[in-house]
Motif scaffolding. Sequence first.
Motif, PDB file in Angstrom:
ATOM      1  N   CYS A  87     -11.110  10.736   2.013  1.00  0.00           N
ATOM      2  CA  CYS A  87     -10.388  11.479   2.896  1.00  0.00           C
ATOM      3  C   CYS A  87     -11.166  12.683   3.837  1.00  0.00           C
ATOM      4  O   CYS A  87     -12.573  12.733   3.356  1.00  0.00           O
ATOM      5  N   PRO A  88     -10.918  13.086   4.886  1.00  0.00           N
ATOM      6  CA  PRO A  88     -11.631  14.104   5.573  1.00  0.00           C
ATOM      7  C   PRO A  88     -12.158  15.185   4.866  1.00  0.00           C
ATOM      8  O   PRO A  88     -11.810  15.430   3.647  1.00  0.00           O
ATOM      9  N   PRO A  89     -13.113  16.053   5.065  1.00  0.00           N
ATOM     10  CA  PRO A  89     -13.423  16.898   4.382  1.00  0.00           C
ATOM     11  C   PRO A  89     -12.590  18.019   3.864  1.00  0.00           C
ATOM     12  O   PRO A  89     -11.485  18.169   4.681  1.00  0.00           O
ATOM     13  N   ASP A  90     -12.600  18.517   2.720  1.00  0.00           N
ATOM     14  CA  ASP A  90     -11.704  19.398   2.065  1.00  0.00           C
ATOM     15  C   ASP A  90     -10.505  18.885   1.960  1.00  0.00           C
ATOM     16  O   ASP A  90      -9.286  19.632   1.609  1.00  0.00           O
ATOM     17  N   HIS A  91     -10.002  17.518   1.940  1.00  0.00           N
ATOM     18  CA  HIS A  91      -8.857  17.141   1.725  1.00  0.00           C
ATOM     19  C   HIS A  91      -8.962  16.281   0.253  1.00  0.00           C
ATOM     20  O   HIS A  91     -10.083  15.857  -0.351  1.00  0.00           O
ATOM     21  N   VAL A  92      -7.633  16.135  -0.378  1.00  0.00           N
ATOM     22  CA  VAL A  92      -7.569  15.334  -1.534  1.00  0.00           C
ATOM     23  C   VAL A  92      -6.890  14.008  -1.628  1.00  0.00           C
ATOM     24  O   VAL A  92      -5.955  14.061  -0.601  1.00  0.00           O
ATOM     25  N   ILE A  93      -6.713  13.166  -2.358  1.00  0.00           N
ATOM     26  CA  ILE A  93      -5.945  12.025  -2.286  1.00  0.00           C
ATOM     27  C   ILE A  93      -4.712  12.394  -3.186  1.00  0.00           C
ATOM     28  O   ILE A  93      -4.960  12.744  -4.424  1.00  0.00           O
ATOM     29  N   ALA A  94      -3.405  12.475  -2.647  1.00  0.00           N
ATOM     30  CA  ALA A  94      -2.188  12.744  -3.305  1.00  0.00           C
ATOM     31  C   ALA A  94      -1.314  11.366  -3.277  1.00  0.00           C
ATOM     32  O   ALA A  94      -0.067  11.640  -4.063  1.00  0.00           O
ATOM     33  N   GLY A  95      -1.611  10.558  -2.771  1.00  0.00           N
ATOM     34  CA  GLY A  95      -0.805   9.258  -3.030  1.00  0.00           C
ATOM     35  C   GLY A  95      -1.466   7.975  -2.447  1.00  0.00           C
ATOM     36  O   GLY A  95      -2.590   8.217  -1.721  1.00  0.00           O
ATOM     37  N   MET A  96      -0.929   6.929  -3.059  1.00  0.00           N
ATOM     38  CA  MET A  96      -1.627   5.399  -2.676  1.00  0.00           C
ATOM     39  C   MET A  96      -0.711   4.770  -2.457  1.00  0.00           C
ATOM     40  O   MET A  96       0.480   4.495  -3.005  1.00  0.00           O
ATOM     41  N   SER A  97      -0.755   3.734  -1.214  1.00  0.00           N
ATOM     42  CA  SER A  97       0.332   2.973  -0.905  1.00  0.00           C
ATOM     43  C   SER A  97      -0.452   1.435  -0.690  1.00  0.00           C
ATOM     44  O   SER A  97      -1.721   1.491  -0.180  1.00  0.00           O
ATOM     45  N   SER A  98       0.043   0.252  -0.901  1.00  0.00           N
ATOM     46  CA  SER A  98      -0.174  -0.939  -0.829  1.00  0.00           C
ATOM     47  C   SER A  98       0.741  -2.172  -0.848  1.00  0.00           C
ATOM     48  O   SER A  98       1.962  -1.700  -1.330  1.00  0.00           O
ATOM     49  N   TYR A  99       0.379  -3.132  -0.229  1.00  0.00           N
ATOM     50  CA  TYR A  99       1.327  -4.279  -0.339  1.00  0.00           C
ATOM     51  C   TYR A  99       0.259  -5.518  -0.740  1.00  0.00           C
ATOM     52  O   TYR A  99      -0.676  -5.445  -0.354  1.00  0.00           O
ATOM     53  N   HIS A 100       1.106  -6.550  -1.292  1.00  0.00           N
ATOM     54  CA  HIS A 100       0.287  -7.527  -1.710  1.00  0.00           C
ATOM     55  C   HIS A 100       0.727  -8.871  -1.008  1.00  0.00           C
ATOM     56  O   HIS A 100       2.018  -9.171  -0.447  1.00  0.00           O
ATOM     57  N   LYS A 101      -0.226  -9.824  -0.761  1.00  0.00           N
ATOM     58  CA  LYS A 101      -0.043 -11.122  -0.073  1.00  0.00           C
ATOM     59  C   LYS A 101      -0.341 -12.251  -1.080  1.00  0.00           C
ATOM     60  O   LYS A 101      -1.507 -12.062  -1.488  1.00  0.00           O
ATOM     61  N   ASN A 102       0.462 -13.204  -1.599  1.00  0.00           N
ATOM     62  CA  ASN A 102       0.108 -14.278  -2.380  1.00  0.00           C
ATOM     63  C   ASN A 102      -0.889 -15.022  -1.919  1.00  0.00           C
ATOM     64  O   ASN A 102      -1.786 -15.541  -2.506  1.00  0.00           O
ATOM     65  N   LYS A 103      -1.014 -15.442  -0.447  1.00  0.00           N
ATOM     66  CA  LYS A 103      -1.922 -16.206   0.201  1.00  0.00           C
ATOM     67  C   LYS A 103      -3.344 -15.853  -0.201  1.00  0.00           C
ATOM     68  O   LYS A 103      -4.112 -16.667  -0.546  1.00  0.00           O
ATOM     69  N   HIS A 104      -3.345 -14.301  -0.210  1.00  0.00           N
ATOM     70  CA  HIS A 104      -4.975 -13.810  -0.365  1.00  0.00           C
ATOM     71  C   HIS A 104      -4.948 -13.203  -1.737  1.00  0.00           C
ATOM     72  O   HIS A 104      -6.066 -13.296  -2.204  1.00  0.00           O
ATOM     73  N   GLU A 105      -4.039 -13.036  -2.493  1.00  0.00           N
ATOM     74  CA  GLU A 105      -3.881 -12.672  -3.954  1.00  0.00           C
ATOM     75  C   GLU A 105      -4.784 -11.306  -3.972  1.00  0.00           C
ATOM     76  O   GLU A 105      -5.593 -10.940  -4.509  1.00  0.00           O
ATOM     77  N   ASP A 106      -4.323 -10.584  -2.888  1.00  0.00           N
ATOM     78  CA  ASP A 106      -5.149  -9.438  -2.669  1.00  0.00           C
ATOM     79  C   ASP A 106      -4.222  -8.399  -2.144  1.00  0.00           C
ATOM     80  O   ASP A 106      -2.995  -8.587  -1.606  1.00  0.00           O
ATOM     81  N   ARG A 107      -4.607  -6.955  -2.006  1.00  0.00           N
ATOM     82  CA  ARG A 107      -3.586  -5.746  -1.389  1.00  0.00           C
ATOM     83  C   ARG A 107      -4.360  -5.194  -0.484  1.00  0.00           C
ATOM     84  O   ARG A 107      -5.706  -5.044  -0.258  1.00  0.00           O
ATOM     85  N   ARG A 108      -3.576  -4.690   0.596  1.00  0.00           N
ATOM     86  CA  ARG A 108      -4.206  -3.993   1.754  1.00  0.00           C
ATOM     87  C   ARG A 108      -3.781  -2.335   1.201  1.00  0.00           C
ATOM     88  O   ARG A 108      -2.545  -2.260   0.668  1.00  0.00           O
ATOM     89  N   TRP A 109      -4.592  -1.353   1.618  1.00  0.00           N
ATOM     90  CA  TRP A 109      -4.334  -0.136   0.997  1.00  0.00           C
ATOM     91  C   TRP A 109      -4.148   0.939   1.969  1.00  0.00           C
ATOM     92  O   TRP A 109      -5.129   1.009   2.897  1.00  0.00           O
ATOM     93  N   GLN A 110      -3.463   2.084   1.792  1.00  0.00           N
ATOM     94  CA  GLN A 110      -3.585   3.255   2.652  1.00  0.00           C
ATOM     95  C   GLN A 110      -3.433   4.316   1.515  1.00  0.00           C
ATOM     96  O   GLN A 110      -3.175   4.167   0.373  1.00  0.00           O
ATOM     97  N   PHE A 111      -3.975   5.671   1.979  1.00  0.00           N
ATOM     98  CA  PHE A 111      -4.134   6.668   1.069  1.00  0.00           C
ATOM     99  C   PHE A 111      -3.526   7.884   1.936  1.00  0.00           C
ATOM    100  O   PHE A 111      -3.438   8.113   3.018  1.00  0.00           O
ATOM    101  N   SER A 112      -2.659   8.698   1.111  1.00  0.00           N
ATOM    102  CA  SER A 112      -2.070   9.826   1.473  1.00  0.00           C
ATOM    103  C   SER A 112      -3.166  10.893   0.994  1.00  0.00           C
ATOM    104  O   SER A 112      -3.432  11.586   0.111  1.00  0.00           O
TER     105      SER A 112
END
Length: 173
Positions: A87-112
Amino acid sequence: MRRVALFLLLTGLLASGQELRWQNNYDEPLNFNCPPGQSIHSIKSQHDNSKEDRLWDFGCTTTFSQGSDCFLSTYANDFDQEFTFECPPDHVIAGMSSYHKNKHEDRRWQFSCCRGNGHCNSNCQWSSYVNYFDEAFEWTAPHMHVLVGAESYHDNKKEDCRWKYLYCAQQSC
């Protein structure tokens, strides 16, 4: 004897109803945000080899005494890619979002990321890796510290990720 059997049956039913409630299902999206004024303080995750995905749960703690400004990041990674997110300076992580694809068996991530007036982060450091592939894990930020970043890499042979977290001391400024 019947009373003992009934007692054991009811005890078993109650115990099974008290299992950890996960924030997502395997292969499904994850969208978690702490209540306003709070940030993620603990993370639990469990991997399933047949689903090649993880369940996630989070604990929040009060971080700001007043309101905070928050935003959702762009995606921090592409599938099968490692990433380091802060996160930018003096910010904290207050949430996480992701979605999964079976083709890759992996997730893409976003952070609040959230920031509260009069709060600054200092003495930031990375944890060591909190898991091995295919393992469950629990991580909690040290006392008086806030979560501000995450790093992960995916192994295509194991179809899982290893994680480490960036945390900082928070002080008034």
